[in-house]
Scaffold this active site. Structure first.
Site, mmCIF file in Angstrom:
data_model
loop_
_atom_site.group_PDB
_atom_site.id
_atom_site.type_symbol
_atom_site.label_atom_id
_atom_site.label_comp_id
_atom_site.label_asym_id
_atom_site.label_seq_id
_atom_site.Cartn_x
_atom_site.Cartn_y
_atom_site.Cartn_z
ATOM 1 N N GLY A 1 -17.569 -10.978 1.652
ATOM 2 C CA GLY A 1 -17.789 -11.009 -0.007
ATOM 3 C C GLY A 1 -17.636 -12.258 -0.572
ATOM 4 O O GLY A 1 -17.146 -13.461 0.508
ATOM 5 N N LYS B 1 1.024 -1.147 0.008
ATOM 6 C CA LYS B 1 0.221 -0.058 -0.098
ATOM 7 C C LYS B 1 0.780 1.070 -0.022
ATOM 8 O O LYS B 1 0.754 1.999 0.811
ATOM 9 C CB LYS B 1 -1.118 -0.068 1.319
ATOM 10 C CG LYS B 1 -1.970 -1.248 1.175
ATOM 11 C CD LYS B 1 -3.061 -1.056 2.260
ATOM 12 C CE LYS B 1 -3.933 -2.316 1.815
ATOM 13 N NZ LYS B 1 -3.223 -3.711 2.558
ATOM 14 N N PRO C 1 6.611 11.104 -4.465
ATOM 15 C CA PRO C 1 7.172 10.051 -5.719
ATOM 16 C C PRO C 1 8.648 9.661 -5.198
ATOM 17 O O PRO C 1 8.770 8.406 -5.314
ATOM 18 C CB PRO C 1 7.089 11.166 -6.680
ATOM 19 C CG PRO C 1 5.940 12.203 -6.341
ATOM 20 C CD PRO C 1 5.979 12.028 -4.891
HETATM 21 O O1 NUP Z 1 -9.582 -3.245 -0.052
HETATM 22 C C1 NUP Z 1 -8.660 -4.090 0.469
HETATM 23 N N1 NUP Z 1 -9.064 -4.993 1.368
HETATM 24 C C2 NUP Z 1 -8.194 -5.867 1.584
HETATM 25 O O2 NUP Z 1 -8.679 -6.718 2.634
HETATM 26 C C3 NUP Z 1 -7.423 -4.018 0.166
HETATM 27 C C4 NUP Z 1 -6.504 -4.981 0.542
HETATM 28 N N2 NUP Z 1 -5.028 -4.980 0.303
HETATM 29 N N3 NUP Z 1 -7.036 -5.976 1.419
HETATM 30 C C5 NUP Z 1 -6.198 -6.858 1.894
HETATM 31 O O3 NUP Z 1 -6.462 -8.408 1.668
HETATM 32 C C6 NUP Z 1 -6.002 -7.058 3.476
HETATM 33 O O4 NUP Z 1 -4.995 -6.270 3.994
HETATM 34 C C7 NUP Z 1 -5.622 -8.442 3.446
HETATM 35 O O5 NUP Z 1 -4.317 -8.712 3.395
HETATM 36 C C8 NUP Z 1 -6.497 -9.124 2.491
HETATM 37 C C9 NUP Z 1 -7.692 -9.880 2.833
HETATM 38 O O6 NUP Z 1 -7.563 -10.568 3.811
HETATM 39 P P1 NUP Z 1 -8.839 -11.511 4.606
HETATM 40 O O7 NUP Z 1 -10.096 -10.614 4.712
HETATM 41 O O8 NUP Z 1 -9.551 -12.685 3.247
HETATM 42 O O9 NUP Z 1 -8.302 -12.423 5.710
#
Ligand code: NUP
Length: 216
Positions: A176, A63, A68
């Protein structure tokens, strides 16, 4: 880079190297990629990326969200390891994302976060989901991250990004569904807790992969 077979990416948010490798080994035949995040990398070090790359392409969910110059330094450091992709924030602006894309110079796929999957994303980020998706297209990123918790947002973002890759977290523990995200236009779903907290991560991953196959 990432194959497109099962369309499943495992999020390996465990905090021990041995456990991460053990789970990676179990799911290697099923997943198209492994996503690592701060919990694992801060608990170990960046060499975990190299270790895991023996099993599947590794996406670094760092993330990246800085100016920059700092963003470029982060991407340069990741390039010293065997990563296949990196997740960056778009909300910090075009120059910051461009710095990631140009430093990655095709050696690392860059994925831009749009609307995130958690409830708090509705407070600020969701209002900019499609704008951030457009930014990803404009700067030549490889893909975007869009929320499986809101398939309607995945559909809206698909319309903006055309053929760019959509990777979609929020399946399972966040409520989801893998099939809904895929039907809405996601190329891959990202699943963490549902797999790594299971007693049988390999079976759990296969179950999700089967669900995706049926949805296609
Ligand atoms: O919007 C986002 N939601 C999210 O859950 C962006 C992400 N990068 N993540 C990442 O996806 C979150 O930090 C974790 O590493 C993974 C989801 O994990 P889980 O909810 O399936 O355990």
């Amino acid at each position: 880079m990432m194959p497109k077979n099962s369309r499943l990416i495992v999020a390996l948010d465990v905090t021990e190297r041995d456990l991460a490798i053990k789970i990676a080994k179990k799911v290697a035949d099923t997943v198209d990629a492994i996503k690592v995040n701060y919990p694992l990398v801060l608990a170990t070090d960046l060499s975990i990326v190299d270790d895991l790359s023996d099993f599947a392409p590794v996406i670094c969910d760092f993330k990246v969200a800085d100016i920059p110059s700092t963003n470029s330094l982060i991407v340069k450091t990741v390039l010293k390891h065997k990563a296949s992709g990196i997740i960056v924030h778009g909300i910090v602006g075009k120059d910051s994302v461009e710095a990631c894309v140009s430093t990655a110079s095709g050696k690392l796929e860059v994925f831009v976060l749009t609307e995130m999957s958690h409830p708090g994303a509705l407070e600020y980020l969701a209002a900019f989901g499609e704008t951030l998706a457009r930014l990803a297209v404009d700067v030549g990123a490889d893909g975007v991250v869009a929320p499986a918790t809101r398939p309607e947002s995945v559909s809206a973002i698909r319309k903006v990004v055309g053929s760019l890759k959509i990777i979609s977290p929020g399946v399972g523990a966040q409520g989801g569904s893998a099939s809904a995200a895929i039907k809405a236009g996601a190329d891959y779903v990202i699943v963490g807790r549902q797999i790594y907290n299971s007693n049988e991560p390999d079976k759990e991953a296969k179950k999700i992969a089967d669900e995706i196959k049926t949805a296609l």
